[in-house]
Design a protein around this motif. Structure first.
Motif, PDB file in Angstrom:
ATOM      1  N   GLN A 131       9.164  -9.801  15.632  1.00  0.00           N
ATOM      2  CA  GLN A 131       9.323  -8.655  14.730  1.00  0.00           C
ATOM      3  C   GLN A 131       9.751  -9.114  13.342  1.00  0.00           C
ATOM      4  O   GLN A 131       9.268  -8.588  12.323  1.00  0.00           O
ATOM      5  CB  GLN A 131      10.340  -7.665  15.306  1.00  0.00           C
ATOM      6  CG  GLN A 131       9.840  -6.908  16.521  1.00  0.00           C
ATOM      7  CD  GLN A 131      10.921  -6.075  17.180  1.00  0.00           C
ATOM      8  OE1 GLN A 131      12.085  -6.133  16.796  1.00  0.00           O
ATOM      9  NE2 GLN A 131      10.533  -5.308  18.190  1.00  0.00           N
ATOM     10  N   HIS A 132      10.646 -10.085  13.281  1.00  0.00           N
ATOM     11  CA  HIS A 132      11.081 -10.616  11.988  1.00  0.00           C
ATOM     12  C   HIS A 132       9.897 -11.246  11.246  1.00  0.00           C
ATOM     13  O   HIS A 132       9.722 -11.026  10.030  1.00  0.00           O
ATOM     14  CB  HIS A 132      12.198 -11.644  12.191  1.00  0.00           C
ATOM     15  CG  HIS A 132      12.675 -12.262  10.913  1.00  0.00           C
ATOM     16  ND1 HIS A 132      13.327 -11.539   9.942  1.00  0.00           N
ATOM     17  CD2 HIS A 132      12.562 -13.527  10.422  1.00  0.00           C
ATOM     18  CE1 HIS A 132      13.615 -12.322   8.922  1.00  0.00           C
ATOM     19  NE2 HIS A 132      13.153 -13.540   9.192  1.00  0.00           N
ATOM     20  N   GLU A 133       9.096 -11.990  11.951  1.00  0.00           N
ATOM     21  CA  GLU A 133       7.903 -12.607  11.338  1.00  0.00           C
ATOM     22  C   GLU A 133       6.957 -11.528  10.826  1.00  0.00           C
ATOM     23  O   GLU A 133       6.400 -11.653   9.734  1.00  0.00           O
ATOM     24  CB  GLU A 133       7.192 -13.492  12.370  1.00  0.00           C
ATOM     25  CG  GLU A 133       8.021 -14.639  12.862  1.00  0.00           C
ATOM     26  CD  GLU A 133       7.456 -15.967  12.423  1.00  0.00           C
ATOM     27  OE1 GLU A 133       6.292 -16.024  12.041  1.00  0.00           O
ATOM     28  OE2 GLU A 133       8.222 -16.930  12.454  1.00  0.00           O
ATOM     29  N   GLU A 134       6.774 -10.471  11.618  1.00  0.00           N
ATOM     30  CA  GLU A 134       5.883  -9.373  11.217  1.00  0.00           C
ATOM     31  C   GLU A 134       6.429  -8.674   9.967  1.00  0.00           C
ATOM     32  O   GLU A 134       5.691  -8.378   9.026  1.00  0.00           O
ATOM     33  CB  GLU A 134       5.729  -8.381  12.376  1.00  0.00           C
ATOM     34  CG  GLU A 134       4.824  -7.200  12.093  1.00  0.00           C
ATOM     35  CD  GLU A 134       3.356  -7.577  11.983  1.00  0.00           C
ATOM     36  OE1 GLU A 134       2.590  -6.715  11.506  1.00  0.00           O
ATOM     37  OE2 GLU A 134       2.976  -8.692  12.340  1.00  0.00           O
ATOM     38  N   ILE A 135       7.733  -8.414   9.931  1.00  0.00           N
ATOM     39  CA  ILE A 135       8.346  -7.767   8.761  1.00  0.00           C
ATOM     40  C   ILE A 135       8.187  -8.654   7.540  1.00  0.00           C
ATOM     41  O   ILE A 135       7.829  -8.182   6.445  1.00  0.00           O
ATOM     42  CB  ILE A 135       9.825  -7.431   9.038  1.00  0.00           C
ATOM     43  CG1 ILE A 135       9.924  -6.291  10.071  1.00  0.00           C
ATOM     44  CG2 ILE A 135      10.576  -7.065   7.762  1.00  0.00           C
ATOM     45  CD1 ILE A 135      11.312  -6.059  10.606  1.00  0.00           C
ATOM     46  N   THR A 136       8.456  -9.939   7.700  1.00  0.00           N
ATOM     47  CA  THR A 136       8.315 -10.879   6.575  1.00  0.00           C
ATOM     48  C   THR A 136       6.870 -10.913   6.087  1.00  0.00           C
ATOM     49  O   THR A 136       6.597 -10.882   4.883  1.00  0.00           O
ATOM     50  CB  THR A 136       8.766 -12.299   7.011  1.00  0.00           C
ATOM     51  OG1 THR A 136      10.094 -12.221   7.502  1.00  0.00           O
ATOM     52  CG2 THR A 136       8.704 -13.268   5.859  1.00  0.00           C
ATOM     53  N   ARG A 137       5.915 -10.948   7.018  1.00  0.00           N
ATOM     54  CA  ARG A 137       4.489 -10.963   6.635  1.00  0.00           C
ATOM     55  C   ARG A 137       4.107  -9.685   5.906  1.00  0.00           C
ATOM     56  O   ARG A 137       3.421  -9.718   4.868  1.00  0.00           O
ATOM     57  CB  ARG A 137       3.628 -11.139   7.893  1.00  0.00           C
ATOM     58  CG  ARG A 137       2.133 -11.321   7.591  1.00  0.00           C
ATOM     59  CD  ARG A 137       1.315 -11.348   8.865  1.00  0.00           C
ATOM     60  NE  ARG A 137       1.339 -10.106   9.622  1.00  0.00           N
ATOM     61  CZ  ARG A 137       0.687  -8.990   9.283  1.00  0.00           C
ATOM     62  NH1 ARG A 137      -0.030  -8.931   8.183  1.00  0.00           N
ATOM     63  NH2 ARG A 137       0.752  -7.918  10.044  1.00  0.00           N
ATOM     64  N   ARG A 139       6.090  -7.660   4.209  1.00  0.00           N
ATOM     65  CA  ARG A 139       6.722  -7.643   2.885  1.00  0.00           C
ATOM     66  C   ARG A 139       5.935  -8.510   1.899  1.00  0.00           C
ATOM     67  O   ARG A 139       5.737  -8.135   0.744  1.00  0.00           O
ATOM     68  CB  ARG A 139       8.173  -8.114   2.969  1.00  0.00           C
ATOM     69  CG  ARG A 139       9.097  -7.057   3.517  1.00  0.00           C
ATOM     70  CD  ARG A 139      10.541  -7.502   3.466  1.00  0.00           C
ATOM     71  NE  ARG A 139      11.418  -6.472   4.006  1.00  0.00           N
ATOM     72  CZ  ARG A 139      12.604  -6.665   4.490  1.00  0.00           C
ATOM     73  NH1 ARG A 139      13.117  -7.888   4.505  1.00  0.00           N
ATOM     74  NH2 ARG A 139      13.315  -5.665   4.954  1.00  0.00           N
ATOM     75  N   GLU A 140       5.517  -9.671   2.364  1.00  0.00           N
ATOM     76  CA  GLU A 140       4.737 -10.564   1.492  1.00  0.00           C
ATOM     77  C   GLU A 140       3.397  -9.928   1.147  1.00  0.00           C
ATOM     78  O   GLU A 140       2.911 -10.024   0.012  1.00  0.00           O
ATOM     79  CB  GLU A 140       4.522 -11.924   2.170  1.00  0.00           C
ATOM     80  CG  GLU A 140       5.793 -12.758   2.253  1.00  0.00           C
ATOM     81  CD  GLU A 140       5.609 -14.007   3.094  1.00  0.00           C
ATOM     82  OE1 GLU A 140       4.500 -14.229   3.647  1.00  0.00           O
ATOM     83  OE2 GLU A 140       6.580 -14.768   3.221  1.00  0.00           O
ATOM     84  N   GLN A 141       2.795  -9.259   2.110  1.00  0.00           N
ATOM     85  CA  GLN A 141       1.502  -8.615   1.884  1.00  0.00           C
ATOM     86  C   GLN A 141       1.641  -7.480   0.871  1.00  0.00           C
ATOM     87  O   GLN A 141       0.817  -7.338  -0.037  1.00  0.00           O
ATOM     88  CB  GLN A 141       0.961  -8.090   3.210  1.00  0.00           C
ATOM     89  CG  GLN A 141      -0.408  -7.453   3.120  1.00  0.00           C
ATOM     90  CD  GLN A 141      -0.850  -6.909   4.473  1.00  0.00           C
ATOM     91  OE1 GLN A 141      -0.095  -6.883   5.431  1.00  0.00           O
ATOM     92  NE2 GLN A 141      -2.098  -6.473   4.527  1.00  0.00           N
TER      93      GLN A 141
END
Length: 160
Positions: A131-137, A139-141
């Motif tokens: 989930q953290h990776e998905e949120i970070t991705r 946000r970057e997107q």
């Protein structure tokens, strides 16, 4: 050792019977058990009197107190069949065996629960990481697109 007189044998038999009754009531001396050795010690007779003797020609004859030893063992067996444990040490051993079995069962259940919790923790941590990776991705997107604007933070605890 010389032969014992009839009156001496009667005194010894009486002492054995008194000691037998005491032991069967559970009144054991410190370190003693409910057995022939303790019976001999408590009555003051030698233990060999409870066992058969050999004649010079090799035949066996009963010991002078063998009938009392057999009576003692019969009475112990009868008490055990009735569910009564005469020897407090034997009762303690049985109680401790039951306690050990119960503790082993509890440890096995706790080990099983710990294994389940460890597996749950592993799954939960991997999901949180994903989930953290998905949120970070995401946000970057959104930062790369530039067409998403941040809303102002809510003020003073009022909710829409």
């Amino acid at each position: 050792m010389g032969r014992i007189s009839d009156s001496g044998r009667a005194r010894n038999e009486e002492a054995i019977r008194v000691a037998m009754d005491r032991l069967l009531r559970g009144e054991l001396p410190p370190g003693g058990k409910c057995d022939l050795k303790t019976l001999a010690l408590e009555s003051g007779v030698t233990r060999t009197g409870f066992y058969p003797k050999k004649n010079r020609d090799g035949t066996t004859r009963p010991g002078p107190y063998q009938h009392l030893a057999e009576e003692f063992e019969r009475r112990i067996a009868a008490l055990q069949r009735a569910g009564e444990i005469v020897d407090p040490r034997a009762a303690q051993i049985e109680r401790l065996k039951a306690q050990v079995a119960e503790l082993k069962d509890r440890v096995a259940k706790r080990d099983e629960a710990m294994a389940e919790l460890t597996a749950f923790k592993t799954v939960a941590l991997s999901r949180l990481a994903a989930q953290h990776e998905e949120i970070t991705r995401l946000r970057e997107q959104t930062a790369a697109l530039g067409n998403v604007r941040r809303l102002p933070a809510a003020r003073g605890g009022t909710t829409p």
